[in-house]
Design an enzyme around this catalytic site. Structure first.
Site, PDB file in Angstrom:
ATOM      1  N   ASN A   1      -0.573  -9.264  26.404  1.00  0.00           N
ATOM      2  CA  ASN A   1       0.566  -8.576  27.024  1.00  0.00           C
ATOM      3  C   ASN A   1       1.752  -8.659  26.061  1.00  0.00           C
ATOM      4  O   ASN A   1       2.306  -9.735  25.854  1.00  0.00           O
ATOM      5  CB  ASN A   1       0.881  -9.268  28.356  1.00  0.00           C
ATOM      6  CG  ASN A   1       2.032  -8.611  29.097  1.00  0.00           C
ATOM      7  OD1 ASN A   1       2.784  -7.828  28.527  1.00  0.00           O
ATOM      8  ND2 ASN A   1       2.173  -8.943  30.364  1.00  0.00           N
TER       9      ASN A   1
ATOM     10  N   HIS B   1       0.469  -0.363  31.233  1.00  0.00           N
ATOM     11  CA  HIS B   1       0.962  -1.595  30.622  1.00  0.00           C
ATOM     12  C   HIS B   1      -0.196  -2.582  30.502  1.00  0.00           C
ATOM     13  O   HIS B   1      -0.914  -2.825  31.474  1.00  0.00           O
ATOM     14  CB  HIS B   1       2.086  -2.158  31.501  1.00  0.00           C
ATOM     15  CG  HIS B   1       2.506  -3.535  31.134  1.00  0.00           C
ATOM     16  ND1 HIS B   1       2.774  -3.904  29.835  1.00  0.00           N
ATOM     17  CD2 HIS B   1       2.704  -4.656  31.888  1.00  0.00           C
ATOM     18  CE1 HIS B   1       3.119  -5.179  29.805  1.00  0.00           C
ATOM     19  NE2 HIS B   1       3.078  -5.653  31.039  1.00  0.00           N
TER      20      HIS B   1
ATOM     21  N   CYS C   1       8.833  -5.846  31.249  1.00  0.00           N
ATOM     22  CA  CYS C   1       7.673  -5.093  30.739  1.00  0.00           C
ATOM     23  C   CYS C   1       7.794  -3.583  30.989  1.00  0.00           C
ATOM     24  O   CYS C   1       7.024  -2.803  30.441  1.00  0.00           O
ATOM     25  CB  CYS C   1       6.386  -5.631  31.350  1.00  0.00           C
ATOM     26  SG  CYS C   1       6.060  -7.311  30.819  1.00  0.00           S
TER      27      CYS C   1
HETATM   28  O1  UT7 Z   1       3.798  -8.186  32.273  1.00  0.00           O
HETATM   29  C1  UT7 Z   1       4.353  -8.308  33.555  1.00  0.00           C
HETATM   30  C2  UT7 Z   1       3.301  -8.250  34.514  1.00  0.00           C
HETATM   31  N1  UT7 Z   1       2.474  -9.433  34.417  1.00  0.00           N
HETATM   32  C3  UT7 Z   1       1.343  -9.430  34.999  1.00  0.00           C
HETATM   33  O2  UT7 Z   1       1.028  -8.402  35.516  1.00  0.00           O
HETATM   34  C4  UT7 Z   1       0.507 -10.680  35.103  1.00  0.00           C
HETATM   35  C5  UT7 Z   1      -0.113 -10.663  36.429  1.00  0.00           C
HETATM   36  N2  UT7 Z   1      -0.946 -11.789  36.755  1.00  0.00           N
HETATM   37  C6  UT7 Z   1      -2.105 -12.104  36.146  1.00  0.00           C
HETATM   38  O3  UT7 Z   1      -2.496 -11.503  35.170  1.00  0.00           O
HETATM   39  C7  UT7 Z   1      -2.928 -13.190  36.790  1.00  0.00           C
HETATM   40  O4  UT7 Z   1      -2.356 -13.586  38.001  1.00  0.00           O
HETATM   41  C8  UT7 Z   1      -3.152 -14.433  35.898  1.00  0.00           C
HETATM   42  C9  UT7 Z   1      -4.044 -14.091  34.739  1.00  0.00           C
HETATM   43  C10 UT7 Z   1      -1.807 -14.973  35.424  1.00  0.00           C
HETATM   44  C11 UT7 Z   1      -3.847 -15.535  36.713  1.00  0.00           C
HETATM   45  O5  UT7 Z   1      -5.053 -15.046  37.252  1.00  0.00           O
HETATM   46  P1  UT7 Z   1      -5.440 -15.358  38.777  1.00  0.00           P
HETATM   47  O6  UT7 Z   1      -6.798 -14.861  38.993  1.00  0.00           O
HETATM   48  O7  UT7 Z   1      -4.326 -14.805  39.612  1.00  0.00           O
HETATM   49  O8  UT7 Z   1      -5.486 -16.895  38.790  1.00  0.00           O
HETATM   50  P2  UT7 Z   1      -4.600 -17.905  39.648  1.00  0.00           P
HETATM   51  O9  UT7 Z   1      -3.158 -17.753  39.294  1.00  0.00           O
HETATM   52  O10 UT7 Z   1      -4.992 -17.784  41.069  1.00  0.00           O
HETATM   53  O11 UT7 Z   1      -5.105 -19.259  39.085  1.00  0.00           O
HETATM   54  C12 UT7 Z   1      -6.416 -19.733  39.373  1.00  0.00           C
HETATM   55  C13 UT7 Z   1      -6.588 -21.058  38.674  1.00  0.00           C
HETATM   56  C14 UT7 Z   1      -5.418 -22.021  38.860  1.00  0.00           C
HETATM   57  O12 UT7 Z   1      -5.938 -23.294  39.012  1.00  0.00           O
HETATM   58  P3  UT7 Z   1      -6.010 -23.946  40.468  1.00  0.00           P
HETATM   59  O13 UT7 Z   1      -4.603 -23.993  40.984  1.00  0.00           O
HETATM   60  O14 UT7 Z   1      -6.908 -23.058  41.274  1.00  0.00           O
HETATM   61  O15 UT7 Z   1      -6.578 -25.302  40.179  1.00  0.00           O
HETATM   62  C15 UT7 Z   1      -4.689 -21.935  37.555  1.00  0.00           C
HETATM   63  O16 UT7 Z   1      -4.028 -23.142  37.237  1.00  0.00           O
HETATM   64  O17 UT7 Z   1      -6.689 -20.819  37.264  1.00  0.00           O
HETATM   65  C16 UT7 Z   1      -5.824 -21.717  36.599  1.00  0.00           C
HETATM   66  N3  UT7 Z   1      -5.410 -21.139  35.330  1.00  0.00           N
HETATM   67  C17 UT7 Z   1      -6.123 -21.290  34.204  1.00  0.00           C
HETATM   68  N4  UT7 Z   1      -7.285 -21.928  33.958  1.00  0.00           N
HETATM   69  C18 UT7 Z   1      -7.744 -21.903  32.705  1.00  0.00           C
HETATM   70  C19 UT7 Z   1      -4.313 -20.370  35.059  1.00  0.00           C
HETATM   71  N5  UT7 Z   1      -4.307 -20.056  33.759  1.00  0.00           N
HETATM   72  C20 UT7 Z   1      -5.412 -20.612  33.208  1.00  0.00           C
HETATM   73  C21 UT7 Z   1      -5.942 -20.624  31.906  1.00  0.00           C
HETATM   74  N6  UT7 Z   1      -7.108 -21.263  31.703  1.00  0.00           N
HETATM   75  N7  UT7 Z   1      -5.353 -19.998  30.870  1.00  0.00           N
END
Ligand code: UT7
Length: 338
Positions: A289, A259, A117
């Site tokens: 993204n 970004h 990215c």
């Molecule tokens: O481009 C390169 C740079 N990339 C980034 O900067 C991305 C950086 N990361 C993010 O944007 C975030 O970490 C995410 C959007 C990917 C995830 O958000 P989060 O607040 O960090 O959530 P999490 O990973 O802690 O997940 C919380 C829960 C999980 O479920 P459990 O394990 O608590 O049961 C995930 O499985 O949310 C779940 N989850 C979803 N639920 C519904 C993850 N994706 C989804 C989804 N819909 N699309």
């Protein structure tokens, strides 16, 4: 004592973008996966994304954006083409020579940059070097990615985030003091985090062969939470560095173009810098993204929205796999994106 030699700077003189016409909304995704519009909007700020049709590759998007960038610059050719991408048409060869060929640029030097990215900013820095040394008088840098081709169809945590697209700039050798001149970029990497964002199989570490195909993982994988934590600190630091190189304080920045990974990250960086959120441009709600295409797409969107005026002080920053990060700043030129 002689005066320091002022090397030619990369001056932005053309900007073109392309998004594939097919749009996937959060509701579309929630019909396929265990997710919801509410979750995606609250956790990421994303509302929809553009996705290619089967058969369309990264070079197709890059060529469309490149054509528009040439038009925006009012030129028919450039001396070098750099394509920043994580989703090349093929592992071998690079995508840039094909793009240069399709743009009718003949046998100009053309190569890819792989910084995920952050690729557009790394490409910009490579272009700056070519222009400073006189190796090229004009360079096109294209950020282009088709993540929809490498996402696991069943992985809601990545499917919700990424979209396809391309953005291209034409840079010419100019004076560091003129509008459009990018200041020296601040770049960094930390390979100790190389497993946070990766495609596990298909490279030389784990080639996909008929006998290993069953255990191979050819999809993009990301440890989102860890990435997020690193991204905020690195982008804030790099942004401050490039602002200071221009002699700007945070209050001097007219528009902050980070970004477009996640609205929470964009706002967290702004908060860390003490920069009002209203000075952040946000485009991810409509495109998600778009990886290496993110910054040029967001700049073009900001210009189209009337948020960029000649002379404005603009800071761009990115963070991505590698890990890699960077920032670059410029005074916005008098420019019509195409
Ligand atoms: O481009 C390169 C740079 N990339 C980034 O900067 C991305 C950086 N990361 C993010 O944007 C975030 O970490 C995410 C959007 C990917 C995830 O958000 P989060 O607040 O960090 O959530 P999490 O990973 O802690 O997940 C919380 C829960 C999980 O479920 P459990 O394990 O608590 O049961 C995930 O499985 O949310 C779940 N989850 C979803 N639920 C519904 C993850 N994706 C989804 C989804 N819909 N699309």
């Amino acid at each position: 004592m002689t005066d320091a030699v002022r090397l030619p700077a990369p001056v932005l003189c053309g900007l073109g973008t392309w998004l594939p016409p097919r749009v996937i909304t959060n509701d579309d995704l929630s019909r396929e996966l265990d997710t919801s519009d509410e979750w995606i909007r609250t956790r990421t700020g994303i509302g929809r994304r553009h996705v290619v049709q089967p058969g369309t590759a990264t070079s197709d998007l890059a060529v469309e954006a490149g054509r528009r960038a040439l038009k925006s610059a009012g030129v028919a050719a450039v001396d070098t083409v750099i394509v920043a991408t994580t989703t090349p048409d093929r592992t071998c060869p690079a995508t840039a020579p094909l793009v240069a060929h399709e743009l009718g640029l003949g046998t100009v030097p053309a190569f890819d940059v792989g910084a995920v990215c952050t690729g557009f900013l790394y490409g910009l820095a490579a272009a700056a070097g070519l222009l400073a040394t006189g190796s090229a008088g004009t360079v096109m840098v294209i950020g282009a990615d088709t993540y929809s081709r490498i996402l696991d169809p069943g992985d809601r945590s990545t499917r919700a985030l990424f979209g396809d697209g391309a953005g291209a700039v034409v840079l010419r050798a100019g004076d560091a003091g003129e509008p459009g001149a990018w200041g020296r970029a601040a770049l960094g990497s930390d390979g100790s985090g190389s497993d946070m964002i990766m495609v596990p199989s298909g490279g030389s570490r784990d080639p996909i062969r008929p006998e290993t195909a069953d255990s191979a993982d050819p999809y993009f994988r990301m440890q989102g939470k860890k990435v997020m934590r690193n991204a905020v600190e690195r982008m804030a630091e790099a942004s401050l560095t490039v602002a200071h190189r221009f002699g700007w304080g945070v209050d001097d920045i007219d528009l902050f173009v980070a970004h477009q990974a996640n609205i929470r990250i964009v706002h967290a960086v702004a908060d860390r810098l003490g920069l009002g959120r209203e000075r952040c441009h946000v485009h991810l709600d409509r495109v998600g993204n778009t990886a290496a295409a993110s910054i040029p797409l967001a700049l073009a969107d900001a210009a189209a929205a009337g948020r960029l005026h000649a002379g404005d002080r603009v800071v761009t920053t990115a963070f991505g796999g590698g890990l890699t990060w960077g920032a670059a700043a410029l005074h916005w030129p008098d420019l019509s994106p195409a």
